[in-house]
Every structure is written in structure tokens, then in C-alpha cells.
Design a protein around this motif. Structure first.
Motif, short mmCIF file in Angstrom:
data_model
loop_
_atom_site.label_atom_id
_atom_site.label_comp_id
_atom_site.label_asym_id
_atom_site.label_seq_id
_atom_site.Cartn_x
_atom_site.Cartn_y
_atom_site.Cartn_z
N LEU A 200 0.83 -1.20 0.00
CA LEU A 200 0.00 0.00 0.00
C LEU A 200 0.86 1.26 0.00
O LEU A 200 0.53 2.25 -0.66
CB LEU A 200 -0.93 -0.01 1.22
CG LEU A 200 -2.02 1.07 1.29
CD1 LEU A 200 -2.92 1.02 0.06
CD2 LEU A 200 -2.83 0.90 2.57
N THR A 201 1.98 1.22 0.71
CA THR A 201 2.90 2.35 0.72
C THR A 201 3.46 2.60 -0.67
O THR A 201 3.53 3.75 -1.14
CB THR A 201 4.04 2.12 1.72
OG1 THR A 201 3.49 1.94 3.03
CG2 THR A 201 4.98 3.32 1.75
N LEU A 202 3.86 1.53 -1.35
CA LEU A 202 4.37 1.67 -2.72
C LEU A 202 3.30 2.23 -3.64
O LEU A 202 3.57 3.12 -4.47
CB LEU A 202 4.84 0.31 -3.24
CG LEU A 202 6.13 -0.26 -2.64
CD1 LEU A 202 6.35 -1.68 -3.13
CD2 LEU A 202 7.32 0.62 -3.01
N MET A 203 2.09 1.73 -3.51
CA MET A 203 1.01 2.16 -4.38
C MET A 203 0.67 3.63 -4.17
O MET A 203 0.56 4.42 -5.12
CB MET A 203 -0.24 1.31 -4.14
CG MET A 203 -1.42 1.67 -5.03
SD MET A 203 -2.87 0.63 -4.70
CE MET A 203 -3.36 1.29 -3.10
N VAL A 204 0.50 4.03 -2.91
CA VAL A 204 0.12 5.41 -2.61
C VAL A 204 1.25 6.37 -2.96
O VAL A 204 1.02 7.45 -3.51
CB VAL A 204 -0.28 5.55 -1.14
CG1 VAL A 204 -0.50 7.02 -0.76
CG2 VAL A 204 -1.57 4.77 -0.87
N SER A 205 2.49 5.99 -2.67
CA SER A 205 3.62 6.85 -3.01
C SER A 205 3.70 7.07 -4.52
O SER A 205 3.92 8.19 -4.99
CB SER A 205 4.93 6.22 -2.52
OG SER A 205 4.97 6.16 -1.11
N GLY A 206 3.53 5.98 -5.29
CA GLY A 206 3.57 6.10 -6.73
C GLY A 206 2.44 6.97 -7.26
O GLY A 206 2.64 7.80 -8.17
N TYR A 207 1.26 6.81 -6.68
CA TYR A 207 0.12 7.64 -7.12
C TYR A 207 0.37 9.11 -6.81
O TYR A 207 0.11 9.98 -7.66
CB TYR A 207 -1.16 7.16 -6.43
CG TYR A 207 -2.29 8.16 -6.53
CD1 TYR A 207 -2.89 8.43 -7.76
CD2 TYR A 207 -2.74 8.84 -5.41
CE1 TYR A 207 -3.91 9.35 -7.86
CE2 TYR A 207 -3.75 9.77 -5.50
CZ TYR A 207 -4.35 10.03 -6.72
OH TYR A 207 -5.36 10.96 -6.83
N LEU A 208 0.88 9.40 -5.63
CA LEU A 208 1.12 10.79 -5.25
C LEU A 208 2.17 11.44 -6.15
O LEU A 208 2.03 12.60 -6.56
CB LEU A 208 1.55 10.89 -3.78
CG LEU A 208 0.48 10.55 -2.75
CD1 LEU A 208 1.06 10.62 -1.34
CD2 LEU A 208 -0.73 11.48 -2.87
N ARG A 209 3.21 10.69 -6.47
CA ARG A 209 4.23 11.25 -7.35
C ARG A 209 3.67 11.51 -8.75
O ARG A 209 4.03 12.48 -9.41
CB ARG A 209 5.43 10.30 -7.43
CG ARG A 209 6.26 10.26 -6.16
CD ARG A 209 7.62 9.61 -6.42
NE ARG A 209 7.49 8.23 -6.84
CZ ARG A 209 7.46 7.18 -6.02
NH1 ARG A 209 7.54 7.38 -4.71
NH2 ARG A 209 7.35 5.95 -6.49
N SER A 210 2.77 10.64 -9.19
CA SER A 210 2.16 10.81 -10.50
C SER A 210 1.18 11.99 -10.51
O SER A 210 1.12 12.74 -11.48
CB SER A 210 1.43 9.52 -10.91
OG SER A 210 0.76 9.69 -12.13
N ALA A 211 0.40 12.10 -9.44
CA ALA A 211 -0.61 13.17 -9.37
C ALA A 211 -0.02 14.53 -9.08
O ALA A 211 -0.59 15.56 -9.46
CB ALA A 211 -1.65 12.82 -8.29
#
Length: 214
Positions: A200-211
């Protein structure tokens, strides 16, 4: 910098009389713990205020000093649990202000999962109540408080800005809620929680960097 537009929601406030002294708080705590135990054992349909009073070791009269009926009792138990989660998330987000996105994500997810894992019975009991259609809106306060806290932390990130902080915070909160449901349904096994925390940390971090816009 985009500011979060969501206002802080009002508490559920199911109490007939809120406990003010340590002895009263201990009594209410015993009542809420008994409610959790009976919910997990027999379900909400079989739960009665009389059975809860017996399990908690208090009189029915004492029970009614705080909770006028069964629904108020269930809602109070649920509120106590989500208050714990919300306060943990808010503290983690406050400590994450002016930090990089990866640190914000890691702090938020750690705080959230640690609370539900440290209180597994409360988590399962609270989740069971949401299966009833009439209780569907009870989690709205937690959702909105989490969204506000996440949005405020993101608005101060040192390595990104967002066109719409609220939408991003809502997406992150939904990811947390979905993960919590999946974990609770599986009994919150420690090894699964640890693995989910990493993913979940990987997923949320990746989404935040993309957004976000660096």
C-alpha cells in the motif's frame, strides 16, 4: 498551493450523558468493551442492552444513564473506535507536514494500519456494523476527517504541488478504506498486515508522485 476545501465534520455524539469523571469513563469503557465482545460472539441482532450490562458488570439503570437505547450504544462503540483511528491519522499527517511525498505516504499508512491491527476486536466489531444499511453513513466522519488531514499534509509537501488536493486526498482515503476492509475480513493476520503495509505504501507513493507536480 491549493488549500483543502472540506470543513471539519461534527462528531456523531450518540450519548445521553457524556462521562466526565474517571470512574464514569471506566464504566463506559467496560460497557463498550462488553458490546464489542457480544457483537463478535452473537452479532448485532442478538445484542441487547441487558446482556451488555450483565457482561460489563453494571446495572441496566447505569447503562441507561449513558445510552438511552441499543442503537445509541452501538453508535457510541463505533464512534469511540473511529475517533481513535481519526486521531492517529491526524497526528501522523500533522507530523508529516513539509515532508516529501514518500514520507507522507509511509507515515499515514503506518499510523492507519497500526491502529486497526492493535485493536483487532474493535475493528472487526465496528466493520460488522457497517454491513447494516441503516449504519452505512456512520463512517462518513472518519472518511472526511482523514481526507482533511491528508489534504493538509499534501498541501505542504516539499517536493510536489497538486491541481486539486481534495480529489487526491479522497483517492488516498478510499485506498486506505478498501485495504482496511480486505484485512479485517481476513482477520488481520500480522504477516498479511505487514505485506499489505509495504504494498500500500508503494502504491500510494507512486500515485502521489504521478498526481503531483514537482
Amino acid at each position: 498551493m491549493v488549500q483543502v476545501a472540506i470543513t471539519r465534520p461534527k462528531p456523531l455524539n450518540p450519548w445521553r450523558k457524556a462521562p466526565r469523571q474517571a470512574r464514569a469513563e471506566a464504566t463506559v469503557d467496560a460497557i463498550c468493551q462488553a458490546t464489542v465482545q457480544l457483537l463478535l460472539r452473537n452479532g448485532a441482532a442478538q445484542l441487547t442492552t441487558t446482556r451488555v450490562a450483565e457482561r460489563a458488570g453494571v446495572s441496566v439503570g447505569t447503562m441507561y444513564q449513558y445510552f438511552p437505547h441499543k442503537r445509541a450504544l452501538l453508535r457510541a462503540m463505533f464512534e469511540r473506535h473511529i475517533q481513535t483511528i481519526a486521531q492517529s491519522i491526524e497526528l501522523a499527517c500533522e507530523r508529516s507536514r513539509a515532508q516529501p511525498l514518500d514520507d507522507i505516504a509511509a507515515n499515514l499508512i503506518a499510523a492507519f494500519l497500526e491502529v486497526i491491527q492493535s485493536r483487532p476486536d474493535e475493528s472487526r466489531a465496528a466493520y460488522s456494523l457497517l454491513a447494516e444499511p441503516e449504519n452505512a453513513g456512520w463512517a462518513d466522519v472518519l472518511f472526511e476527517r482523514t481526507t482533511v488531514a491528508v489534504g493538509r499534509a499534501l498541501a505542504t509537501s516539499v517536493n510536489a504541488t497538486f491541481d486539486n488536493t481534495v480529489d487526491v486526498a479522497v483517492a488516498v482515503t478510499n485506498a486506505l478504506a478498501g485495504s482496511a476492509r480486505w484485512l479485517i475480513e481476513r482477520g488481520l493476520p500480522p504477516d498479511v498486515v505487514r505485506a499489505q503495509r509495504e504494498q500500500l505504501t508503494l502504491m500510494v507513493s507512486g500515485y502521489l508522485r504521478s498526481a503531483g507536480q514537482a
